[in-house]
Scaffold this motif. Sequence first.
Motif, PDB file in Angstrom:
ATOM      1  N   PHE A 161       0.801  -1.222   0.000  1.00 23.76           N
ATOM      2  CA  PHE A 161       0.000   0.000   0.000  1.00 23.76           C
ATOM      3  C   PHE A 161       0.839   1.281   0.000  1.00 23.76           C
ATOM      4  O   PHE A 161       0.303   2.373  -0.117  1.00 23.76           O
ATOM      5  N   ALA A 162       2.156   1.131   0.138  1.00 22.59           N
ATOM      6  CA  ALA A 162       3.035   2.314   0.102  1.00 22.59           C
ATOM      7  C   ALA A 162       3.577   2.581  -1.304  1.00 22.59           C
ATOM      8  O   ALA A 162       4.395   3.459  -1.499  1.00 22.59           O
ATOM      9  N   GLN A 163       3.084   1.827  -2.295  1.00 25.92           N
ATOM     10  CA  GLN A 163       3.707   1.910  -3.628  1.00 25.92           C
ATOM     11  C   GLN A 163       3.427   3.196  -4.395  1.00 25.92           C
ATOM     12  O   GLN A 163       4.047   3.452  -5.418  1.00 25.92           O
ATOM     13  N   ALA A 164       2.495   4.011  -3.910  1.00 24.21           N
ATOM     14  CA  ALA A 164       2.288   5.307  -4.571  1.00 24.21           C
ATOM     15  C   ALA A 164       3.539   6.173  -4.453  1.00 24.21           C
ATOM     16  O   ALA A 164       3.669   7.194  -5.127  1.00 24.21           O
ATOM     17  N   SER A 165       4.474   5.732  -3.611  1.00 20.43           N
ATOM     18  CA  SER A 165       5.736   6.473  -3.483  1.00 20.43           C
ATOM     19  C   SER A 165       6.519   6.441  -4.789  1.00 20.43           C
ATOM     20  O   SER A 165       7.456   7.213  -4.971  1.00 20.43           O
ATOM     21  N   ALA A 166       6.118   5.575  -5.739  1.00 17.00           N
ATOM     22  CA  ALA A 166       6.747   5.617  -7.065  1.00 17.00           C
ATOM     23  C   ALA A 166       6.590   7.003  -7.687  1.00 17.00           C
ATOM     24  O   ALA A 166       7.424   7.452  -8.471  1.00 17.00           O
ATOM     25  N   ALA A 167       5.516   7.710  -7.293  1.00 17.02           N
ATOM     26  CA  ALA A 167       5.255   9.040  -7.853  1.00 17.02           C
ATOM     27  C   ALA A 167       6.265  10.077  -7.385  1.00 17.02           C
ATOM     28  O   ALA A 167       6.310  11.178  -7.938  1.00 17.02           O
TER      29      ALA A 167
END
Lengths: 299, 251
Positions: B57-63
Amino acid sequence: MSDGLRIEVEGLSKSFGSVRAVDALSFSAEPGEVTGFLGPNGAGKTTTLRMLLGLVEPTDGRATIGGATYADLDRPADVVGAALEASSFHPGRSGRDHLRVYCAVNGYPDTRAVEMLALVGLSEAARRPVRAYSLGMRQRLGLATALVGDPPVLVLDEPSNGLDPAGIAWLRGFLRELAGEGRTLLVSSHALMEVQQIADRVVIIGKGRLVGDGRLEELTAGGRVLVTTPDTERFARVLVLAGGTVSRNSGDTLKTEGLTARDVGRLAFEHHVELHGLEKRQDGLEQIFFSLTGVEVHR
Amino acid sequence: MTALVRAELRKLTTTWLWLWMLVLGLAMTGATTSAAIGFAEPGPLGLESAVGQRTVFAQASAALVVAGLLGIVAVTGEFTHQTATPTFLATPRRRRVVLAKLLTYATAGLLYAAACTAVVIAVALSWLGAKDVDVVLSGTDLTRTLVGVALEVALYAVLGVGLGCLMRNQIAAIVGFVVYLFVLGPILSGVPATSEVAQYLPYQAGNALGRLTSSVDAAMLGQAAGGLVLLAWALAFAALGTRMAIRRDIT
Protein backbone atom coordinates in the motif's frame (compact mmCIF):
# COMPACT_ATOMS: atom_id res chain seq x y z
CA MET A 1 -2.55 54.70 -16.75
CA SER A 2 -1.27 57.05 -14.07
CA ASP A 3 0.71 60.25 -14.62
CA GLY A 4 3.95 60.34 -16.55
CA LEU A 5 7.08 59.10 -14.83
CA ARG A 6 10.72 59.84 -15.60
CA ILE A 7 13.41 57.26 -15.98
CA GLU A 8 16.59 58.43 -14.33
CA VAL A 9 19.95 56.74 -14.51
CA GLU A 10 22.67 58.15 -12.27
CA GLY A 11 26.29 57.08 -12.31
CA LEU A 12 25.30 53.52 -13.17
CA SER A 13 28.17 51.04 -13.46
CA LYS A 14 28.52 47.32 -13.86
CA SER A 15 31.63 45.20 -13.86
CA PHE A 16 31.68 41.57 -14.93
CA GLY A 17 34.97 40.39 -13.50
CA SER A 18 37.54 42.79 -14.87
CA VAL A 19 35.30 43.94 -17.71
CA ARG A 20 33.61 47.28 -17.16
CA ALA A 21 30.38 46.71 -19.13
CA VAL A 22 28.72 49.95 -18.04
CA ASP A 23 30.79 52.84 -16.76
CA ALA A 24 29.31 55.74 -14.72
CA LEU A 25 26.39 56.16 -17.07
CA SER A 26 23.88 58.94 -16.47
CA PHE A 27 20.89 59.94 -18.57
CA SER A 28 17.15 60.35 -18.32
CA ALA A 29 14.02 59.64 -20.34
CA GLU A 30 11.02 61.93 -20.15
CA PRO A 31 7.26 61.27 -20.28
CA GLY A 32 5.59 61.78 -23.64
CA GLU A 33 8.83 61.15 -25.48
CA VAL A 34 10.49 58.27 -27.22
CA THR A 35 14.09 58.15 -26.06
CA GLY A 36 16.29 56.14 -28.38
CA PHE A 37 19.04 54.26 -26.56
CA LEU A 38 21.74 53.71 -29.10
CA GLY A 39 25.06 52.04 -29.28
CA PRO A 40 26.85 49.39 -31.27
CA ASN A 41 26.39 45.75 -30.28
CA GLY A 42 28.21 45.10 -27.03
CA ALA A 43 28.11 48.72 -25.89
CA GLY A 44 26.27 47.83 -22.68
CA LYS A 45 22.69 48.70 -23.67
CA THR A 46 21.10 45.46 -22.52
CA THR A 47 23.08 45.42 -19.27
CA THR A 48 21.94 48.98 -18.56
CA LEU A 49 18.29 48.12 -19.21
CA ARG A 50 18.57 45.00 -17.06
CA MET A 51 20.00 47.07 -14.20
CA LEU A 52 17.14 49.55 -14.61
CA LEU A 53 14.73 46.61 -14.31
CA GLY A 54 16.29 44.97 -11.28
CA LEU A 55 17.48 41.88 -13.15
CA VAL A 56 21.15 42.75 -12.85
CA GLU A 57 22.62 44.19 -9.67
CA PRO A 58 24.57 47.40 -10.41
CA THR A 59 28.15 47.58 -9.18
CA ASP A 60 27.62 51.26 -8.55
CA GLY A 61 25.07 54.02 -9.06
CA ARG A 62 21.33 53.72 -9.35
CA ALA A 63 18.47 53.76 -11.79
CA THR A 64 14.99 54.89 -10.85
CA ILE A 65 11.56 55.05 -12.41
CA GLY A 66 9.45 57.89 -11.08
CA GLY A 67 11.95 58.14 -8.23
CA ALA A 68 11.73 54.50 -7.13
CA THR A 69 14.05 51.64 -7.93
CA TYR A 70 12.42 48.75 -9.74
CA ALA A 71 12.64 46.42 -6.75
CA ASP A 72 10.70 48.95 -4.68
CA LEU A 73 7.72 48.95 -7.02
CA ASP A 74 4.77 47.25 -5.41
CA ARG A 75 3.26 45.82 -8.57
CA PRO A 76 5.80 46.64 -11.30
CA ALA A 77 3.48 45.74 -14.19
CA ASP A 78 1.29 48.71 -13.24
CA VAL A 79 4.23 51.06 -13.71
CA VAL A 80 6.76 49.62 -16.14
CA GLY A 81 6.32 47.34 -19.10
CA ALA A 82 9.46 45.76 -20.47
CA ALA A 83 10.24 43.61 -23.48
CA LEU A 84 13.84 42.51 -23.38
CA GLU A 85 14.28 39.61 -25.76
CA ALA A 86 12.12 37.78 -28.20
CA SER A 87 12.90 34.37 -26.74
CA SER A 88 11.67 34.46 -23.16
CA PHE A 89 8.65 32.24 -23.69
CA HIS A 90 8.04 28.58 -22.99
CA PRO A 91 7.91 27.04 -26.49
CA GLY A 92 5.03 24.75 -25.57
CA ARG A 93 2.79 27.44 -24.10
CA SER A 94 0.39 29.40 -26.30
CA GLY A 95 0.63 33.17 -26.56
CA ARG A 96 -2.71 33.50 -24.83
CA ASP A 97 -1.68 31.27 -21.93
CA HIS A 98 1.61 33.14 -21.62
CA LEU A 99 -0.29 36.38 -21.12
CA ARG A 100 -2.79 34.72 -18.79
CA VAL A 101 0.10 33.76 -16.50
CA TYR A 102 0.97 37.45 -16.19
CA CYS A 103 -2.69 38.38 -15.72
CA ALA A 104 -2.75 35.92 -12.81
CA VAL A 105 0.48 37.25 -11.25
CA ASN A 106 -0.87 40.78 -11.24
CA GLY A 107 -4.51 40.02 -10.52
CA TYR A 108 -5.70 41.42 -13.86
CA PRO A 109 -8.78 39.85 -15.46
CA ASP A 110 -8.01 37.23 -18.10
CA THR A 111 -9.86 39.29 -20.69
CA ARG A 112 -6.79 41.55 -20.66
CA ALA A 113 -4.79 38.78 -22.35
CA VAL A 114 -7.24 38.66 -25.24
CA GLU A 115 -7.26 42.45 -25.57
CA MET A 116 -3.47 42.63 -25.66
CA LEU A 117 -3.26 39.95 -28.34
CA ALA A 118 -5.72 41.94 -30.46
CA LEU A 119 -3.74 45.13 -29.84
CA VAL A 120 -0.53 43.65 -31.27
CA GLY A 121 -2.29 41.73 -34.04
CA LEU A 122 -1.83 38.21 -32.67
CA SER A 123 -5.48 37.22 -32.18
CA GLU A 124 -5.38 34.52 -34.82
CA ALA A 125 -2.27 32.92 -33.34
CA ALA A 126 -3.52 33.19 -29.75
CA ARG A 127 -3.94 29.47 -29.17
CA ARG A 128 -0.89 28.30 -31.08
CA PRO A 129 2.19 27.33 -29.06
CA VAL A 130 4.96 29.91 -29.16
CA ARG A 131 7.30 27.44 -30.88
CA ALA A 132 5.17 27.97 -34.00
CA TYR A 133 5.66 31.77 -33.85
CA SER A 134 8.01 33.67 -36.14
CA LEU A 135 10.57 36.00 -34.57
CA GLY A 136 8.35 38.95 -35.47
CA MET A 137 5.37 37.33 -33.73
CA ARG A 138 7.48 36.74 -30.65
CA GLN A 139 8.42 40.43 -30.64
CA ARG A 140 4.73 41.27 -30.74
CA LEU A 141 3.99 38.86 -27.91
CA GLY A 142 6.80 40.47 -25.89
CA LEU A 143 5.21 43.85 -26.52
CA ALA A 144 1.81 42.50 -25.46
CA THR A 145 3.37 41.19 -22.24
CA ALA A 146 4.90 44.60 -21.57
CA LEU A 147 1.57 46.32 -22.11
CA VAL A 148 -0.58 43.98 -20.03
CA GLY A 149 -0.64 46.41 -17.09
CA ASP A 150 -1.17 49.52 -19.25
CA PRO A 151 1.99 51.02 -17.74
CA PRO A 152 3.10 54.67 -18.05
CA VAL A 153 6.70 53.57 -18.72
CA LEU A 154 7.89 51.20 -21.44
CA VAL A 155 11.39 49.78 -21.78
CA LEU A 156 12.02 47.94 -25.03
CA ASP A 157 15.25 46.26 -26.05
CA GLU A 158 15.72 46.10 -29.81
CA PRO A 159 11.98 45.74 -30.48
CA SER A 160 12.32 45.83 -34.26
CA ASN A 161 14.64 42.80 -34.44
CA GLY A 162 13.07 40.21 -36.66
CA LEU A 163 10.25 42.40 -37.91
CA ASP A 164 9.67 42.69 -41.64
CA PRO A 165 9.40 46.17 -43.22
CA ALA A 166 5.63 46.21 -42.72
CA GLY A 167 6.12 45.17 -39.11
CA ILE A 168 8.67 47.91 -38.55
CA ALA A 169 6.29 50.49 -39.99
CA TRP A 170 3.56 49.18 -37.71
CA LEU A 171 5.86 49.28 -34.68
CA ARG A 172 6.87 52.86 -35.45
CA GLY A 173 3.26 54.02 -35.54
CA PHE A 174 2.41 52.01 -32.45
CA LEU A 175 5.29 53.43 -30.39
CA ARG A 176 4.53 57.00 -31.50
CA GLU A 177 0.95 56.46 -30.42
CA LEU A 178 2.04 55.17 -27.02
CA ALA A 179 4.33 58.16 -26.50
CA GLY A 180 1.51 60.44 -27.65
CA GLU A 181 -0.54 59.14 -24.73
CA GLY A 182 2.06 60.62 -22.40
CA ARG A 183 4.06 57.47 -21.72
CA THR A 184 7.80 57.37 -21.26
CA LEU A 185 9.44 55.14 -23.84
CA LEU A 186 13.03 53.98 -23.71
CA VAL A 187 13.85 52.04 -26.85
CA SER A 188 17.25 50.56 -27.53
CA SER A 189 18.68 49.86 -30.93
CA HIS A 190 22.01 49.28 -32.60
CA ALA A 191 20.84 50.86 -35.83
CA LEU A 192 20.24 54.59 -36.00
CA MET A 193 17.97 54.27 -39.03
CA GLU A 194 15.45 52.32 -36.99
CA VAL A 195 14.96 54.90 -34.29
CA GLN A 196 15.55 57.96 -36.45
CA GLN A 197 11.89 58.35 -37.32
CA ILE A 198 10.45 57.66 -33.89
CA ALA A 199 12.92 58.97 -31.32
CA ASP A 200 12.52 62.47 -29.95
CA ARG A 201 15.82 62.22 -28.14
CA VAL A 202 18.69 59.83 -28.29
CA VAL A 203 21.19 58.65 -25.76
CA ILE A 204 24.28 57.15 -27.37
CA ILE A 205 26.68 54.91 -25.53
CA GLY A 206 29.88 53.18 -26.50
CA LYS A 207 31.93 50.78 -24.40
CA GLY A 208 29.60 51.41 -21.47
CA ARG A 209 30.09 55.17 -21.47
CA LEU A 210 27.83 58.00 -22.53
CA VAL A 211 29.07 59.50 -25.79
CA GLY A 212 26.10 61.61 -26.84
CA ASP A 213 22.80 62.77 -25.43
CA GLY A 214 20.37 65.14 -27.03
CA ARG A 215 17.88 65.87 -29.76
CA LEU A 216 18.43 63.75 -32.79
CA GLU A 217 18.73 66.76 -35.12
CA GLU A 218 21.54 68.22 -33.03
CA LEU A 219 23.49 65.00 -33.08
CA THR A 220 22.96 64.30 -36.75
CA ALA A 221 23.81 67.85 -37.89
CA GLY A 222 26.85 67.90 -40.08
CA GLY A 223 25.52 65.46 -42.62
CA ARG A 224 26.30 65.72 -46.30
CA VAL A 225 24.24 67.03 -49.18
CA LEU A 226 24.48 65.46 -52.63
CA VAL A 227 23.53 67.79 -55.43
CA THR A 228 23.26 66.92 -59.12
CA THR A 229 23.55 69.66 -61.72
CA PRO A 230 24.83 69.93 -65.30
CA ASP A 231 26.61 73.10 -64.18
CA THR A 232 29.00 71.48 -61.71
CA GLU A 233 32.02 73.75 -62.21
CA ARG A 234 30.17 76.99 -61.53
CA PHE A 235 28.02 75.66 -58.72
CA ALA A 236 31.01 74.13 -56.95
CA ARG A 237 32.61 77.60 -56.82
CA VAL A 238 29.35 79.06 -55.43
CA LEU A 239 29.20 76.42 -52.73
CA VAL A 240 32.83 76.88 -51.72
CA LEU A 241 32.33 80.66 -51.49
CA ALA A 242 29.33 80.00 -49.22
CA GLY A 243 31.61 78.05 -46.87
CA GLY A 244 30.99 74.47 -47.96
CA THR A 245 33.53 71.76 -48.57
CA VAL A 246 32.86 70.34 -51.98
CA SER A 247 34.07 67.27 -53.77
CA ARG A 248 32.90 65.60 -56.95
CA ASN A 249 30.99 62.46 -56.06
CA SER A 250 30.45 61.03 -59.54
CA GLY A 251 29.61 62.50 -62.95
CA ASP A 252 27.34 65.45 -62.35
CA THR A 253 27.00 65.00 -58.62
CA LEU A 254 28.75 67.10 -56.01
CA LYS A 255 29.18 66.09 -52.39
CA THR A 256 28.86 69.03 -50.02
CA GLU A 257 29.74 69.17 -46.38
CA GLY A 258 29.18 72.05 -43.97
CA LEU A 259 26.00 73.29 -45.64
CA THR A 260 22.41 72.23 -45.04
CA ALA A 261 20.20 71.02 -47.88
CA ARG A 262 18.25 74.22 -47.39
CA ASP A 263 21.40 76.34 -47.92
CA VAL A 264 22.30 74.43 -51.05
CA GLY A 265 18.80 74.75 -52.53
CA ARG A 266 18.70 78.47 -51.82
CA LEU A 267 22.12 79.04 -53.42
CA ALA A 268 21.01 77.15 -56.53
CA PHE A 269 17.91 79.30 -56.77
CA GLU A 270 19.80 82.57 -56.25
CA HIS A 271 22.47 81.72 -58.84
CA HIS A 272 20.03 80.28 -61.37
CA VAL A 273 21.66 76.87 -61.33
CA GLU A 274 19.67 74.06 -62.92
CA LEU A 275 19.21 71.22 -60.39
CA HIS A 276 18.53 67.60 -61.22
CA GLY A 277 18.84 66.26 -57.76
CA LEU A 278 19.21 67.41 -54.17
CA GLU A 279 19.64 64.76 -51.50
CA LYS A 280 20.34 64.95 -47.81
CA ARG A 281 22.62 62.17 -46.61
CA GLN A 282 22.41 61.78 -42.89
CA ASP A 283 25.24 60.25 -40.95
CA GLY A 284 24.73 56.68 -39.81
CA LEU A 285 25.29 55.73 -36.20
CA GLU A 286 28.80 54.67 -37.13
CA GLN A 287 29.73 58.12 -38.44
CA ILE A 288 28.08 59.94 -35.55
CA PHE A 289 29.89 57.62 -33.26
CA PHE A 290 33.13 58.39 -35.04
CA SER A 291 32.57 62.13 -34.91
CA LEU A 292 31.63 62.00 -31.21
CA THR A 293 34.38 59.72 -30.01
CA GLY A 294 36.98 59.74 -32.72
CA VAL A 295 37.01 55.99 -32.34
CA GLU A 296 36.15 53.74 -35.24
CA VAL A 297 33.45 51.22 -34.45
CA HIS A 298 34.66 47.72 -35.00
CA ARG A 299 31.93 45.51 -36.27
CA MET B 1 0.98 35.12 -2.52
CA THR B 2 -2.36 33.66 -3.67
CA ALA B 3 -1.91 35.42 -7.02
CA LEU B 4 1.62 34.06 -7.37
CA VAL B 5 0.49 30.52 -6.59
CA ARG B 6 -2.31 30.85 -9.12
CA ALA B 7 0.21 32.02 -11.70
CA GLU B 8 2.50 29.07 -10.93
CA LEU B 9 -0.41 26.63 -11.22
CA ARG B 10 -1.25 28.20 -14.54
CA LYS B 11 2.34 27.78 -15.73
CA LEU B 12 2.15 24.12 -14.73
CA THR B 13 -1.16 23.44 -16.46
CA THR B 14 -0.56 25.35 -19.70
CA THR B 15 2.10 23.01 -21.08
CA TRP B 16 1.73 19.27 -21.45
CA LEU B 17 4.51 18.29 -19.05
CA TRP B 18 2.10 17.80 -16.11
CA LEU B 19 0.07 15.27 -18.07
CA TRP B 20 3.09 13.28 -19.29
CA MET B 21 4.42 13.21 -15.75
CA LEU B 22 1.05 12.10 -14.40
CA VAL B 23 0.84 9.29 -16.94
CA LEU B 24 4.40 8.28 -16.06
CA GLY B 25 3.62 8.39 -12.33
CA LEU B 26 0.45 6.30 -12.71
CA ALA B 27 2.24 3.77 -14.89
CA MET B 28 5.16 3.47 -12.48
CA THR B 29 2.79 3.09 -9.54
CA GLY B 30 0.84 0.39 -11.35
CA ALA B 31 4.06 -1.42 -12.18
CA THR B 32 5.59 -1.24 -8.69
CA THR B 33 2.32 -2.25 -6.99
CA SER B 34 2.01 -5.23 -9.31
CA ALA B 35 5.65 -6.14 -8.67
CA ALA B 36 5.20 -5.84 -4.90
CA ILE B 37 2.33 -8.33 -5.05
CA GLY B 38 3.50 -10.55 -7.88
CA PHE B 39 7.05 -11.03 -6.62
CA ALA B 40 6.18 -11.20 -2.90
CA GLU B 41 7.72 -14.23 -1.25
CA PRO B 42 6.12 -16.14 1.57
CA GLY B 43 7.57 -15.49 5.01
CA PRO B 44 7.48 -12.87 7.74
CA LEU B 45 7.42 -10.10 5.09
CA GLY B 46 4.96 -11.99 2.87
CA LEU B 47 1.65 -10.83 1.49
CA GLU B 48 -0.32 -12.26 4.38
CA SER B 49 1.65 -10.22 6.93
CA ALA B 50 0.82 -6.64 7.97
CA VAL B 51 4.36 -5.52 7.10
CA GLY B 52 4.12 -7.05 3.65
CA GLN B 53 0.76 -5.45 3.02
CA ARG B 54 2.04 -2.11 4.26
CA THR B 55 4.76 -2.31 1.59
CA VAL B 56 2.13 -2.94 -1.07
CA PHE B 57 0.00 0.00 0.00
CA ALA B 58 3.03 2.31 0.10
CA GLN B 59 3.71 1.91 -3.63
CA ALA B 60 2.29 5.31 -4.57
CA SER B 61 5.74 6.47 -3.48
CA ALA B 62 6.75 5.62 -7.07
CA ALA B 63 5.26 9.04 -7.85
CA LEU B 64 8.02 10.74 -5.89
CA VAL B 65 10.28 10.46 -8.94
CA VAL B 66 7.92 12.47 -11.13
CA ALA B 67 7.14 14.86 -8.28
CA GLY B 68 10.85 15.57 -7.84
CA LEU B 69 11.34 16.03 -11.57
CA LEU B 70 8.38 18.41 -11.79
CA GLY B 71 9.79 20.49 -8.95
CA ILE B 72 13.22 20.62 -10.58
CA VAL B 73 11.77 21.65 -13.95
CA ALA B 74 9.57 24.28 -12.28
CA VAL B 75 12.70 26.23 -11.38
CA THR B 76 15.31 25.22 -13.95
CA GLY B 77 12.80 25.52 -16.81
CA GLU B 78 12.61 29.25 -16.06
CA PHE B 79 16.29 29.49 -16.90
CA THR B 80 16.28 27.01 -19.78
CA HIS B 81 13.48 28.88 -21.55
CA GLN B 82 14.60 32.31 -20.29
CA THR B 83 11.20 32.89 -18.75
CA ALA B 84 13.10 33.90 -15.61
CA THR B 85 13.23 37.37 -17.16
CA PRO B 86 9.45 37.99 -17.35
CA THR B 87 8.94 36.08 -14.10
CA PHE B 88 11.31 38.26 -12.10
CA LEU B 89 10.14 41.38 -13.93
CA ALA B 90 6.64 40.68 -12.66
CA THR B 91 7.91 39.78 -9.18
CA PRO B 92 11.25 41.47 -8.44
CA ARG B 93 11.34 39.96 -4.94
CA ARG B 94 12.62 36.63 -6.10
CA ARG B 95 12.19 34.92 -2.75
CA ARG B 96 8.44 35.30 -3.21
CA VAL B 97 8.62 33.44 -6.51
CA VAL B 98 10.49 30.57 -4.84
CA LEU B 99 7.97 30.50 -2.00
CA ALA B 100 5.07 30.39 -4.47
CA LYS B 101 6.72 27.51 -6.29
CA LEU B 102 7.24 25.59 -3.04
CA LEU B 103 3.56 25.95 -2.13
CA THR B 104 2.35 25.20 -5.66
CA TYR B 105 4.41 22.06 -6.06
CA ALA B 106 3.61 20.77 -2.59
CA THR B 107 -0.04 20.98 -3.66
CA ALA B 108 0.65 19.42 -7.05
CA GLY B 109 2.61 16.63 -5.31
CA LEU B 110 -0.37 15.87 -3.07
CA LEU B 111 -2.69 15.69 -6.08
CA TYR B 112 -0.31 13.38 -7.94
CA ALA B 113 -0.03 11.21 -4.83
CA ALA B 114 -3.82 11.06 -4.56
CA ALA B 115 -4.14 9.89 -8.17
CA CYS B 116 -1.42 7.28 -7.71
CA THR B 117 -2.93 6.11 -4.42
CA ALA B 118 -6.16 5.38 -6.28
CA VAL B 119 -4.16 3.13 -8.62
CA VAL B 120 -2.51 1.37 -5.66
CA ILE B 121 -5.83 0.70 -3.96
CA ALA B 122 -7.47 -0.51 -7.15
CA VAL B 123 -4.60 -2.83 -8.10
CA ALA B 124 -3.96 -4.09 -4.55
CA LEU B 125 -7.56 -4.80 -3.57
CA SER B 126 -8.44 -6.56 -6.80
CA TRP B 127 -5.23 -8.59 -6.92
CA LEU B 128 -5.23 -9.53 -3.23
CA GLY B 129 -8.90 -10.43 -3.59
CA ALA B 130 -8.13 -12.66 -6.55
CA LYS B 131 -5.42 -14.35 -4.51
CA ASP B 132 -7.83 -14.78 -1.61
CA VAL B 133 -5.54 -12.84 0.71
CA ASP B 134 -7.31 -11.01 3.53
CA VAL B 135 -6.27 -7.46 4.29
CA VAL B 136 -4.89 -7.75 7.82
CA LEU B 137 -3.54 -4.21 7.92
CA SER B 138 -5.57 -2.17 10.40
CA GLY B 139 -7.43 0.92 9.27
CA THR B 140 -5.13 3.17 11.28
CA ASP B 141 -2.06 1.48 9.90
CA LEU B 142 -3.37 1.80 6.33
CA THR B 143 -4.26 5.47 6.80
CA ARG B 144 -0.86 6.27 8.28
CA THR B 145 0.83 4.60 5.35
CA LEU B 146 -1.27 6.26 2.65
CA VAL B 147 -1.02 9.72 4.24
CA GLY B 148 2.69 9.25 4.88
CA VAL B 149 3.31 8.36 1.24
CA ALA B 150 1.21 11.29 0.03
CA LEU B 151 3.25 13.66 2.19
CA GLU B 152 6.47 12.01 1.02
CA VAL B 153 5.53 12.60 -2.63
CA ALA B 154 4.56 16.21 -1.89
CA LEU B 155 7.84 16.81 -0.05
CA TYR B 156 9.79 15.36 -2.96
CA ALA B 157 8.17 17.99 -5.19
CA VAL B 158 9.29 20.60 -2.67
CA LEU B 159 12.75 19.00 -2.60
CA GLY B 160 12.83 19.23 -6.40
CA VAL B 161 12.06 22.95 -6.26
CA GLY B 162 14.84 23.38 -3.71
CA LEU B 163 17.28 21.39 -5.82
CA GLY B 164 16.34 23.44 -8.88
CA CYS B 165 17.09 26.63 -6.94
CA LEU B 166 20.46 25.27 -5.93
CA MET B 167 21.44 24.12 -9.43
CA ARG B 168 19.94 26.34 -12.10
CA ASN B 169 21.25 23.92 -14.71
CA GLN B 170 18.40 21.56 -15.59
CA ILE B 171 20.41 18.60 -16.83
CA ALA B 172 22.76 18.69 -13.84
CA ALA B 173 19.87 18.89 -11.38
CA ILE B 174 17.95 16.02 -12.99
CA VAL B 175 21.01 13.76 -13.28
CA GLY B 176 21.99 14.54 -9.69
CA PHE B 177 18.48 13.78 -8.45
CA VAL B 178 18.13 10.49 -10.33
CA VAL B 179 21.61 9.27 -9.38
CA TYR B 180 20.99 10.04 -5.72
CA LEU B 181 17.54 8.50 -5.70
CA PHE B 182 18.42 5.25 -7.43
CA VAL B 183 22.10 4.73 -6.62
CA LEU B 184 23.60 6.79 -3.82
CA GLY B 185 20.56 6.86 -1.55
CA PRO B 186 19.97 3.08 -1.43
CA ILE B 187 23.71 2.33 -1.13
CA LEU B 188 24.30 4.79 1.71
CA SER B 189 21.30 3.45 3.60
CA GLY B 190 22.10 -0.18 2.94
CA VAL B 191 25.79 -0.18 3.83
CA PRO B 192 26.14 -0.68 7.61
CA ALA B 193 29.01 1.78 7.87
CA THR B 194 26.91 4.69 6.59
CA SER B 195 23.43 3.50 7.51
CA GLU B 196 23.33 5.40 10.82
CA VAL B 197 24.11 8.72 9.15
CA ALA B 198 22.06 7.99 6.04
CA GLN B 199 18.81 7.87 7.97
CA TYR B 200 19.11 11.64 8.20
CA LEU B 201 19.53 12.01 4.42
CA PRO B 202 16.53 12.74 2.19
CA TYR B 203 16.26 9.24 0.70
CA GLN B 204 15.92 7.29 3.93
CA ALA B 205 14.00 10.09 5.65
CA GLY B 206 11.47 9.80 2.83
CA ASN B 207 11.27 6.04 3.27
CA ALA B 208 10.59 6.57 6.97
CA LEU B 209 7.77 8.98 6.15
CA GLY B 210 6.31 6.56 3.61
CA ARG B 211 6.88 3.66 6.05
CA LEU B 212 8.61 1.68 3.34
CA THR B 213 10.37 -1.10 5.16
CA SER B 214 12.72 -3.29 3.24
CA SER B 215 14.20 -6.65 4.02
CA VAL B 216 17.60 -4.97 4.28
CA ASP B 217 18.31 -4.06 7.86
CA ALA B 218 18.84 -0.33 7.51
CA ALA B 219 18.62 2.34 10.20
CA MET B 220 15.45 4.39 9.83
CA LEU B 221 13.82 7.23 11.74
CA GLY B 222 10.23 7.17 12.90
CA GLN B 223 7.55 8.39 10.51
CA ALA B 224 7.12 11.92 11.91
CA ALA B 225 10.85 12.44 12.39
CA GLY B 226 11.50 11.23 8.84
CA GLY B 227 8.94 13.70 7.50
CA LEU B 228 10.47 16.60 9.38
CA VAL B 229 13.98 15.71 8.23
CA LEU B 230 12.84 15.53 4.59
CA LEU B 231 11.06 18.87 4.93
CA ALA B 232 14.16 20.40 6.48
CA TRP B 233 16.31 19.24 3.55
CA ALA B 234 13.84 20.62 1.02
CA LEU B 235 13.63 24.01 2.72
CA ALA B 236 17.39 24.17 3.28
CA PHE B 237 18.00 23.57 -0.45
CA ALA B 238 15.44 26.22 -1.35
CA ALA B 239 16.83 28.78 1.10
CA LEU B 240 20.43 28.17 0.13
CA GLY B 241 19.57 28.08 -3.57
CA THR B 242 17.64 31.33 -3.33
CA ARG B 243 20.55 32.99 -1.61
CA MET B 244 23.23 31.65 -3.93
CA ALA B 245 21.76 30.96 -7.36
CA ILE B 246 18.39 32.66 -7.69
CA ARG B 247 19.74 36.05 -6.61
CA ARG B 248 22.36 36.02 -9.34
CA ASP B 249 22.09 38.43 -12.26
CA ILE B 250 19.68 37.42 -14.99
CA THR B 251 21.57 38.31 -18.14
